[in-house]
Design an enzyme around this catalytic site. Structure first.
Site, PDB file in Angstrom:
ATOM      1  CG  ASP A 166      -2.035   1.121   1.103  1.00 30.97           C
ATOM      2  OD1 ASP A 166      -2.957   0.840   0.594  1.00 30.97           O
ATOM      3  OD2 ASP A 166      -1.874   2.116   1.562  1.00 30.97           O
ATOM      4  CG  ASN A 174      -4.591  11.417  -5.803  1.00 29.36           C
ATOM      5  OD1 ASN A 174      -3.720  11.436  -6.728  1.00 29.36           O
ATOM      6  ND2 ASN A 174      -5.253  10.277  -5.493  1.00 29.36           N
ATOM      7  CG  HIS A 179      -6.761  13.384  -8.991  1.00 33.22           C
ATOM      8  ND1 HIS A 179      -7.071  12.126  -8.112  1.00 33.22           N
ATOM      9  CD2 HIS A 179      -7.610  14.294  -8.261  1.00 33.22           C
ATOM     10  CE1 HIS A 179      -7.867  12.505  -7.125  1.00 33.22           C
ATOM     11  NE2 HIS A 179      -8.251  13.696  -7.401  1.00 33.22           N
ATOM     12  CG  ASP A 183      -3.402   8.975 -12.508  1.00 30.37           C
ATOM     13  OD1 ASP A 183      -4.049   8.272 -11.435  1.00 30.37           O
ATOM     14  OD2 ASP A 183      -4.185   9.612 -13.508  1.00 30.37           O
ATOM     15  CD  GLU A 209      -4.699   4.111  -1.563  1.00 28.66           C
ATOM     16  OE1 GLU A 209      -5.162   4.517  -0.534  1.00 28.66           O
ATOM     17  OE2 GLU A 209      -5.652   3.992  -2.621  1.00 28.66           O
TER      18      GLU A 209
END
Length: 302
Positions: A166, A174, A179, A183, A209
């Site tokens: 994780d 973010n 965002h 990504d 994630e």
């Protein structure tokens, strides 16, 4: 007796027909030349005609209309009548003309089949691949996990380790960087995990994630490799456009035990990941079946 020239022409056309049928069926049939007397040649021609007749019957459709013509040729060869050679040559010319048209259609059909096969393969690949990271998706992971678990339970598969990974504080990444940067972080973390989890049977994006990997045993060795990947990521910053982003990961691992279903394996790995997240993040824990255990002594980055 049929002349050698006629037999030679028959051999040429039969070879051509065999090639066309082979292209249609996905099988190449080869012909051999042998030096023998005319009686032996005639027997060989009849045998080839019978075999070709069988092939054309099996692969009916565009090729099936040759069956009657081949039967006529066979009878002409057997009859050895005066009009046999002329009839044979006429039929050969007709077959050769038809053969060119058939070959064009078969080539077009083969090209279309290749195109459709590629489209199907692409579709299947996309259906099992995460579009953002290029890793296997959750669907592909679940299927592989069940296949390996089933094989292990039946006694013809290896034991394995499940690792859940994780990204720490991903929501903050973010929120702070946007965002698009998030990504890019996902893509780069996916690449690092895929490269650094040496010998993994499968690495997948588990969702959001979170990532998952199926790794070889023993558990402690898999945990050490996961911790090494964690350390490498923590020691660098990731480039997200013009931004430099510090990223860490937490990892939890477990291995197969006397489980009747795969659920407990996932639960133990999730408990180990929860321990890593709850006790400081940027660390690796594994579940030994009784408790969660810290791997190494990572620095704390909250």
């Amino acid at each position: 007796m049929i002349s050698p020239l006629t037999l030679f022409a028959l051999g040429l056309v039969i070879g051509a027909l065999l090639l066309v049928v082979g292209a249609y069926a996905g099988v190449r049939i080869g012909t051999k030349r042998a030096r023998a007397d005319q009686a032996a040649d005639r027997t060989r021609v009849l045998t080839l005609l019978q075999e070709l007749g069988s092939w054309t019957h099996e692969y009916s459709g565009n090729v099936s209309r040759y069956q009657d013509q081949l039967d006529v040729i066979s009878k002409a060869v057997q009859a050895e009548s005066q009009e046999g050679p002329n009839k044979v040559m006429q039929l050969l010319e007709q077959i050769m003309r038809s053969n060119k048209d058939l070959k064009k259609r078969l080539d077009a059909a083969e090209s279309q089949l290749d195109k459709q096969t590629q489209q199907i393969e692409s579709y299947l690949s996309e259906a099992r691949t995460d579009g953002l990271t290029g890793l296997a998706n959750r669907r592909a992971f679940d299927q592989r996990l069940e296949e390996m678990f089933s094989a292990y339970r039946k006694g013809n598969g290896r034991s394995f380790v499940l690792a859940l990974v994780d990204i720490d504080h991903f929501k903050q990444i973010n929120d702070q960087y946007g965002h698009q940067a998030g990504d890019e972080v996902l893509r780069q973390v996916a690449t690092l995990i895929g490269e650094r989890l040496e010998g993994a049977y499968l690495v997948a994006r588990f969702g959001g994630e979170e990532f998952a990997a199926i790794m070889p045993t023993p558990l402690r060795l898999a945990a050490d490799r996961a911790d090494k990947a964690r350390q490498i990521l923590a020691a660098q910053s990731l480039d997200a456009g013009d931004l430099s982003v510090a990223v860490t990961i937490s990892i939890g691992l477990s291995e197969l035990r006397d489980d009747m279903v795969s659920g407990p394996l996932v639960r133990r790995a999730d408990e180990a990941l929860y321990a890593a997240k709850g006790r400081g993040r940027n660390r690796v824990y594994f579940h030994d079946g009784s408790d969660t255990i810290l791997v190494g002594a990572p620095e704390v980055i909250s």
